[in-house]
Design an enzyme around this catalytic site. Structure first.
Site, PDB file in Angstrom:
ATOM      1  CB  SER A  94      44.008  86.178  47.252  1.00  0.00           C
ATOM      2  OG  SER A  94      44.486  85.698  48.477  1.00  0.00           O
ATOM      3  CE1 TYR A 123      47.328  82.991  44.362  1.00  0.00           C
ATOM      4  CE2 TYR A 123      47.328  84.414  46.375  1.00  0.00           C
ATOM      5  CZ  TYR A 123      46.777  83.456  45.345  1.00  0.00           C
ATOM      6  OH  TYR A 123      45.384  83.250  45.582  1.00  0.00           O
TER       7      TYR A 123
END
Ligand code: NAD
Length: 280
Positions: free
Chosen positions: A162, A175
């Protein structure tokens, strides 16, 4: 003075020109019943690789995806219901894929979940699940295929990271920590695989329009007390200079390239597909 190429370099083989450059390859894509994983699985299958899908969902819906992909591409497509929180499920998924379709040549570690909350009230069970699915599962699946790839002298491990593998945003402590961890894993696996024809890289998307983002919009609306349109404009697409969502097809195309022979020298790195986010 012209220096000769190092003698340890093998002669370079030609880049396959076939429209099915991955024909004969066997891929496992975790978290591929939806979103980016499904887009990557579709792209790998269209390039000729057989595919084991993985992910959660209702059985009839998953079977429709599996059968549709097989019919669309003409390759073998299977599904594993392995829960990425469970190391024993992951080992069984790889063993099952190898038993049915042969050695795994391409592993895409893509399964991931998200949760948005301030650090001081971040739920412990969400932390544990995000670490298990987004980080530990990447290790467990990699561990299960890595020895075979090294022994055969060819392998591709492609992780879905990401932009949050490279930079942080508030309210995403688990995350961001997990995705940064995936980058560390990527570098170690790349170093250990380098002399064995095994590459490991992490694709780092910006915001891609998928069910995971849909759920984040709801969460961000609550955290920021904003409307849906305000969250999309002011938060999600604010750091993405192109002001458009990345598509799953764009991620799939990069995965196919990384899985091919032309990408043999790309390893241990992050490949951003983020509309310029990380350039800031
Ligand atoms: P998604 O919710 O559409 O798909 C997630 C997939 O993971 C589904 O197939 C789901 O069934 C599966 N999954 C979830 N928990 C699982 C579990 N315990 N065991 C097995 N499978 C499980 O999400 P997405 O947006 O496609 O995200 C895929 C990956 O891309 C994730 O790693 C995510 O962090 C990453 N990512 C997404 C975006 C984005 O904007 N959508 C951006 C950057 C990175």
């Amino acid at each position: 003075m012209t220096s000769a190429p190092p003698t340890s370099n093998p002669p370079s083989s030609s880049v396959p020109s076939s429209s099915r450059p991955l024909a004969g390859r066997n891929a496992v894509v975790t978290g591929s019943t939806s979103g980016i994983g499904l887009g990557v699985a579709r792209a790998l299958a269209a390039a000729g690789a057989s595919v084991t899908l993985n992910g959660l969902g209702d059985a009839a819906g998953i079977e429709a995806i599996r059968a549709g992909l097989a019919a669309e591409t003409g390759v073998a497509v299977r599904h594993s219901a392995a829960d990425m929180r469970r190391p024993e499920d992951i080992a069984a998924m790889i063993a099952d894929a190898e038993g049915a379709l042969g050695p795994v040549d391409i592993l895409v570690n893509n399964a991931g979940i998200q949760f948005v909350a301030p650090v001081e009230s971040f739920p412990l069970d969400r932390w544990d699940d995000i670490m298990a699915i987004n980080l530990s599962a990447t290790f467990h699946a990699t561990r299960a295929v890595f020895g075979g790839m090294k022994a055969r002298g060819w392998g591709r491990i492609i992780n879905t990271g990401s932009a949050h593998a490279l930079a942080a945003s508030p309210f995403k402590v688990a995350y961001v920590a997990a995705k940064h961890g995936v980058m560390g894993l990527t570098k170690v696996v790349a170093l250990e695989g380098a002399e064995f024809g095994v590459t490991c890289n992490t694709i780092c998307p910006g915001y891609v329009w998928t069910p995971l983002v849909e759920q984040q919009i709801d969460d961000q609306c609550k955290v920021h007390n904003k409307s849906r349109d305000e969250v999309i404009r002011d938060i999600l697409l604010a750091p993405q200079p192109t002001k458009r969502f990345v598509t799953v097809d764009e991620i799939g195309a990069l995965a196919v390239f990384l899985a091919g022979d032309a990408a043999r020298s790309i390893t241990g790195t992050a490949l951003s597909v983020d509309g310029g986010w990380i350039a800031r």
